[in-house]
Design a protein around this motif. Structure first.
Motif, mmCIF file in Angstrom:
data_model
loop_
_atom_site.group_PDB
_atom_site.id
_atom_site.type_symbol
_atom_site.label_atom_id
_atom_site.label_comp_id
_atom_site.label_asym_id
_atom_site.label_seq_id
_atom_site.Cartn_x
_atom_site.Cartn_y
_atom_site.Cartn_z
ATOM 1 N N LEU A 199 1.537 33.293 62.712
ATOM 2 C CA LEU A 199 0.512 33.453 63.745
ATOM 3 C C LEU A 199 -0.887 33.266 63.155
ATOM 4 O O LEU A 199 -1.769 32.685 63.788
ATOM 5 C CB LEU A 199 0.622 34.820 64.414
ATOM 6 N N LEU A 200 -1.085 33.774 61.942
ATOM 7 C CA LEU A 200 -2.383 33.632 61.284
ATOM 8 C C LEU A 200 -2.627 32.210 60.789
ATOM 9 O O LEU A 200 -3.771 31.759 60.739
ATOM 10 C CB LEU A 200 -2.476 34.585 60.090
ATOM 11 N N GLU A 201 -1.566 31.512 60.423
ATOM 12 C CA GLU A 201 -1.705 30.175 59.846
ATOM 13 C C GLU A 201 -2.472 29.231 60.781
ATOM 14 O O GLU A 201 -3.324 28.474 60.334
ATOM 15 C CB GLU A 201 -0.329 29.589 59.531
ATOM 16 N N GLU A 202 -2.193 29.313 62.072
ATOM 17 C CA GLU A 202 -2.896 28.457 63.038
ATOM 18 C C GLU A 202 -4.395 28.720 62.996
ATOM 19 O O GLU A 202 -5.203 27.785 62.977
ATOM 20 C CB GLU A 202 -2.360 28.710 64.440
ATOM 21 N N GLN A 203 -4.778 29.978 62.958
ATOM 22 C CA GLN A 203 -6.202 30.315 62.920
ATOM 23 C C GLN A 203 -6.843 29.875 61.612
ATOM 24 O O GLN A 203 -7.962 29.370 61.603
ATOM 25 C CB GLN A 203 -6.391 31.819 63.126
ATOM 26 N N VAL A 204 -6.136 30.037 60.504
ATOM 27 C CA VAL A 204 -6.667 29.627 59.204
ATOM 28 C C VAL A 204 -6.831 28.107 59.155
ATOM 29 O O VAL A 204 -7.845 27.601 58.663
ATOM 30 C CB VAL A 204 -5.760 30.130 58.058
ATOM 31 N N GLN A 205 -5.866 27.366 59.680
ATOM 32 C CA GLN A 205 -5.955 25.904 59.692
ATOM 33 C C GLN A 205 -7.161 25.436 60.505
ATOM 34 O O GLN A 205 -7.852 24.492 60.119
ATOM 35 C CB GLN A 205 -4.662 25.279 60.234
ATOM 36 N N ARG A 206 -7.428 26.104 61.634
ATOM 37 C CA ARG A 206 -8.612 25.758 62.433
ATOM 38 C C ARG A 206 -9.887 25.987 61.624
ATOM 39 O O ARG A 206 -10.804 25.175 61.639
ATOM 40 C CB ARG A 206 -8.645 26.586 63.720
ATOM 41 N N MET A 207 -9.951 27.117 60.922
ATOM 42 C CA MET A 207 -11.143 27.411 60.123
ATOM 43 C C MET A 207 -11.297 26.397 58.989
ATOM 44 O O MET A 207 -12.406 25.933 58.722
ATOM 45 C CB MET A 207 -11.074 28.833 59.568
ATOM 46 N N LEU A 208 -10.190 26.037 58.324
ATOM 47 C CA LEU A 208 -10.255 25.052 57.240
ATOM 48 C C LEU A 208 -10.708 23.689 57.755
ATOM 49 O O LEU A 208 -11.331 22.920 57.023
ATOM 50 C CB LEU A 208 -8.899 24.934 56.547
#
Length: 156
Positions: free
Chosen positions: A120-129
């Protein structure tokens, strides 16, 4: 950094992070499930201890160790049973002495739960990256924000 890691005689760890106070943002939330199905985790607002818990077995010092909980301990709690919130595996860790919060009990394999939280967090981290760091405040967050010129706040 992690505030504290407790390990029992069976090699199960509990990640503990101290906070001055606890609110519902620290408690595990689960999406409603159909009858007979396991509830699916919903990303809690506070994920710091969960990230530590998922990362712990990947470190050299705790390699391969099972994690049984990710708890926040409120050191200003007025009652013993309101001392903790977070997430724990009731089959591996008995947190009843510090919390009455049934929402903190993970009703599934704890490692699988941590993996789902990571996904679930990976999607948010990918957007930030990818550079997507636009303000996206949660409902009510703007009431506490000192930034008066924020477009997201002015749109409300």
């Amino acid at each position: 950094s992690v505030d504290r890691i407790d390990v029992d005689g069976n090699g199960r760890a509990v990640v503990i992070d101290y906070k001055t106070s606890l609110d519902d943002g620290y408690r595990l939330m689960a999406l409603a499930a159909e009858e007979g199905e396991e509830p699916q985790p919903q990303l809690p607002r506070k994920v710091q201890a969960l990230i530590y818990a998922q990362s712990l077995p990947r470190t050299e010092a705790y390699a391969g160790m099972a994690c049984a909980g990710a708890l926040y301990l409120g050191y200003r709690a007025k009652e013993q049973k309101k001392f903790a919130a977070g997430s724990f595996d009731a089959g591996a860790y008995d947190a009843r002495s510090v919390t009455e919060d049934n929402k903190s009990c993970v009703a599934m394999d704890f490692q699988a739960f941590l993996t789902q939280v990571e996904e679930l967090l990976e999607e948010q981290v990918q957007r930030m990256l990818a550079g997507d760091i636009a303000p996206s405040p949660r409902p009510g967050a703007c009431a506490y924000c000192p930034c008066t010129f924020c477009d997201a706040r002015m749109a409300k």
